[in-house]
Design a protein around this motif. Structure first.
Motif, PDB file in Angstrom:
ATOM      1  N   PRO A 155      -2.792  42.826 -21.365  1.00  0.00           N
ATOM      2  CA  PRO A 155      -4.075  42.220 -21.708  1.00  0.00           C
ATOM      3  C   PRO A 155      -3.937  41.233 -22.865  1.00  0.00           C
ATOM      4  N   GLY A 156      -4.741  40.201 -22.860  1.00  0.00           N
ATOM      5  CA  GLY A 156      -4.696  39.183 -23.908  1.00  0.00           C
ATOM      6  C   GLY A 156      -4.881  39.773 -25.301  1.00  0.00           C
ATOM      7  N   HIS A 157      -5.719  40.792 -25.408  1.00  0.00           N
ATOM      8  CA  HIS A 157      -5.994  41.342 -26.754  1.00  0.00           C
ATOM      9  C   HIS A 157      -4.771  42.008 -27.379  1.00  0.00           C
ATOM     10  N   ALA A 158      -3.738  42.290 -26.561  1.00  0.00           N
ATOM     11  CA  ALA A 158      -2.531  42.942 -27.111  1.00  0.00           C
ATOM     12  C   ALA A 158      -1.644  41.941 -27.855  1.00  0.00           C
ATOM     13  N   ASP A 175      -0.465  42.681 -34.910  1.00  0.00           N
ATOM     14  CA  ASP A 175      -0.528  44.151 -34.945  1.00  0.00           C
ATOM     15  C   ASP A 175      -0.166  44.742 -33.585  1.00  0.00           C
ATOM     16  N   GLY A 176      -0.084  43.888 -32.593  1.00  0.00           N
ATOM     17  CA  GLY A 176       0.210  44.357 -31.235  1.00  0.00           C
ATOM     18  C   GLY A 176       1.635  44.016 -30.852  1.00  0.00           C
ATOM     19  N   GLU A 219       2.975  41.056 -30.186  1.00  0.00           N
ATOM     20  CA  GLU A 219       3.464  39.709 -30.484  1.00  0.00           C
ATOM     21  C   GLU A 219       4.583  39.773 -31.522  1.00  0.00           C
ATOM     22  N   THR A 271      -1.229  40.178 -30.516  1.00  0.00           N
ATOM     23  CA  THR A 271      -1.520  39.911 -31.930  1.00  0.00           C
ATOM     24  C   THR A 271      -0.353  40.421 -32.752  1.00  0.00           C
ATOM     25  N   THR A 327       2.296  51.426 -29.928  1.00  0.00           N
ATOM     26  CA  THR A 327       1.362  52.209 -29.093  1.00  0.00           C
ATOM     27  C   THR A 327       1.770  53.667 -28.898  1.00  0.00           C
ATOM     28  N   TYR A 345      -3.253  50.737 -23.164  1.00  0.00           N
ATOM     29  CA  TYR A 345      -4.202  49.691 -22.782  1.00  0.00           C
ATOM     30  C   TYR A 345      -5.145  50.171 -21.678  1.00  0.00           C
TER      31      TYR A 345
END
Ligand code: ADP
Ligand code: GLC
Length: 477
Positions: free
Chosen positions: A183-186, A190-191, A193, A188, A207, A151
């Motif tokens: 970060p919020g974008h993580a 695919d992340g 979550e 998902t 990652t 990140y």
């Protein structure tokens, strides 16, 4: 010398709850002759810092998840170690993960802190100029280390995560995202979550540059729902980056030729083993057992199939066997085994607790070691069994499947059999395996051949260490 930073929550000889600690502790020694200098970063649980000599502070942060923290570098028996000193997170009574049977409520922060410090050191933040080219994270506790690097957009360090047990996934509520510096974008699918929560293991899996697990069979199993426990899709998507590398045995600790806890013996002279069995029986109050003496050294949990053992015991003892069990864990399983001990005085001995010395004496004195696990990423006790000529009786799953050659007419004829394997993992198949144990033990020629084959098996770190070194080399080349 290549440099690797290994990040984990436990490490022999400092702190151990299971095989993870054995592996993290053995890897630096095994890798050093292959040109890789590995340093281990561990939380400074109570009492650990005092055990380091030549201590030097190499990194600090004023407020790491609620208090000041620093990393101290020091040596133990000539090996360099790194400890994350953060009293607000680690200096407390109880176990390293839980107290009175309950997880520490701030476990997400406690291990996020470990991962954060690791990522900072990997970025070159240490004041001693030591910068690794590979960061190697172990299990959910270190899963955020590759994630923080990713990140932050750091591209000049390669990352590996090893799954020792996918059943522990590092779950935290989604509301902790920002508090964990994620970060919020993580967040998902695919992340990181995972069914509406954060999974720090998943964060590492999506990652890290490469994923390893601790046996080839478990690497395959992980991609199936019954073993992947919700992460099978993530792992299948990364199948090309996933490999299984077996664990080894630290032979400076586990060798019957040179074990301070037992009369020495070797595959050439097994006399000492008979003496060790007598001594063990005397120590545990076991009487005259005509058949095989089976041992179990294990966490007492459903993973380890201890409930199956509790039901198969009567049949085995009636057939002439004896049983010695050392372990702690679920209270219901402890009670079930203690009930078996009460039913079979002099034939079944159960010791609830954790005892390294007794574990050694049991491997030296037992005829067989039972590992009826429902799943077993690698497993170490079956390998200690091979090393000590204490024949493993194992479920054909995970690393048990990769390390034990089950007795069949063909493997016996070829003098290749090193143990007894059974499948499916249920009480009926285990009872069958234990009957087979009694029969094979009575067949002296076959039994001696199995002991010799077991003791000849290579369970050292040599091959596995080479596989890790090759993996690191492929990443930094
Ligand atoms: P896991 O990590 O799943 O518990 P492993 O077989 O990989 O299983 O490693 C278990 C390690 O812990 C081995 O070194 C084993 O000897 C040790 N161990 C487990 N229970 C006990 C106990 N009650 N006393 C001493 N050693 C134990
Ligand atoms: C885990 C697994 C065990 C493995 C150990 C070390 O605790 O349950 O099978 O041997 O990690 O890798």
């Amino acid at each position: 010398m290549g440099k690797v930073l290994s990040v984990a929550s436990e490490c022999v000889p400092f702190v151990k709850t299971g095989g993870l600690a054995d592996v993290v502790g053995a890897l630096p020694k095994a890798l050093s002759p292959l040109g890789w200098e590995m340093r281990v970063l561990l939380p400074a649980y109570p009492g650990l810092e005092a055990r380091l000599a030549n201590r030097k502070k190499i990194w600090e942060e004023e407020d790491l998840f609620g208090g000041p923290a620093h990393v101290v570098r020091g040596t133990v028996d000539g090996t360099t170690m790194l400890l994350l000193v953060a009293p607000h997170l680690y200096d407390r009574p109880g176990g390293i993960y839980s107290v009175d049977g309950k997880d520490h409520p701030d476990n997400p922060e406690r291990f996020a802190a470990l991962s954060w410090a690791a990522a900072e050191l990997a970025k070159g933040g240490g004041t001693d100029g030591w910068r690794p080219s590979v960061l190697h994270a172990h299990d959910w506790q270190a899963g955020l280390a590759p994630a923080y690097l990713n990140y932050a957009g750091t591209t000049d360090i390669r990352t590996v995560i090893t799954i020792h047990n996918v059943a522990f996934q590092g779950i935290a509520p989604a509301s902790r995202l920002a508090a964990l510096r994620l970060p919020g974008h993580a967040f998902t699918s695919d992340g990181l979550e995972y069914y509406g929560n954060i999974s720090t293991l998943k964060a590492g899996l999506v990652t890290a540059d490469r994923i390893t697990t601790v046996s080839p069979t478990y690497a395959e199993e992980l991609m199936r729902p019954e073993f992947g426990l919700g992460l099978e899709g993530v792992l299948a998507a990364r199948a090309g980056d996933l490999t299984g590398i077996l664990n080894g045995v630290d032979e400076s600790v586990w060798s019957p030729e040179d074990d301070p806890e037992c009369a020495p013996y070797s595959k050439r002279s097994l006399k000492g083993k008979a003496a060790n069995r007598e001594r063990l029986c005397a120590e545990l109050g076991l009487g005259d057992i005509g058949g095989p003496l089976a041992i179990v050294v294990s966490r007492l949990t459903a993973q380890k199939g201890i409930d199956l053992l509790a039901t198969a015991t009567d049949d085995f003892i009636s057939a002439g066997g004896g049983l010695a069990l050392l372990g702690t864990g679920d209270h219901a399983l402890e009670a079930a085994m203690q009930a078996a001990e009460a039913r079979w005085p002099g034939r079944v001995a159960v010791r609830i607790g954790y005892d390294e010395g007794l574990a050694h004496r049991m491997f030296a004195g037992g005829d067989a070691v039972l590992v009826p696990s429902r799943f077993e990423p690698c497993g170490l006790t079956q390998m200690y069994g091979l090393r000590y000529g204490t024949i493993p009786v194992v479920a054909a799953t995970g690393g048990l499947n990769d390390t034990v050659i089950g007795a069949t007419p063909a493997s016996i004829r070829a003098a290749a059999a090193t143990g007894i394997t059974f499948h499916p993992v249920d009480g009926i198949a285990l009872a069958g395996a234990l009957r087979r144990l009694v029969q094979l033990h009575a067949d002296r020629r076959t039994w001696s051949a199995m002991i010799r084959a077991a003791m000849k098996a290579d369970v050292s770190w040599t091959g596995p260490a080479r596989a890790y070194a090759d993996l690191y080399r492929s990443l930094v080349a």
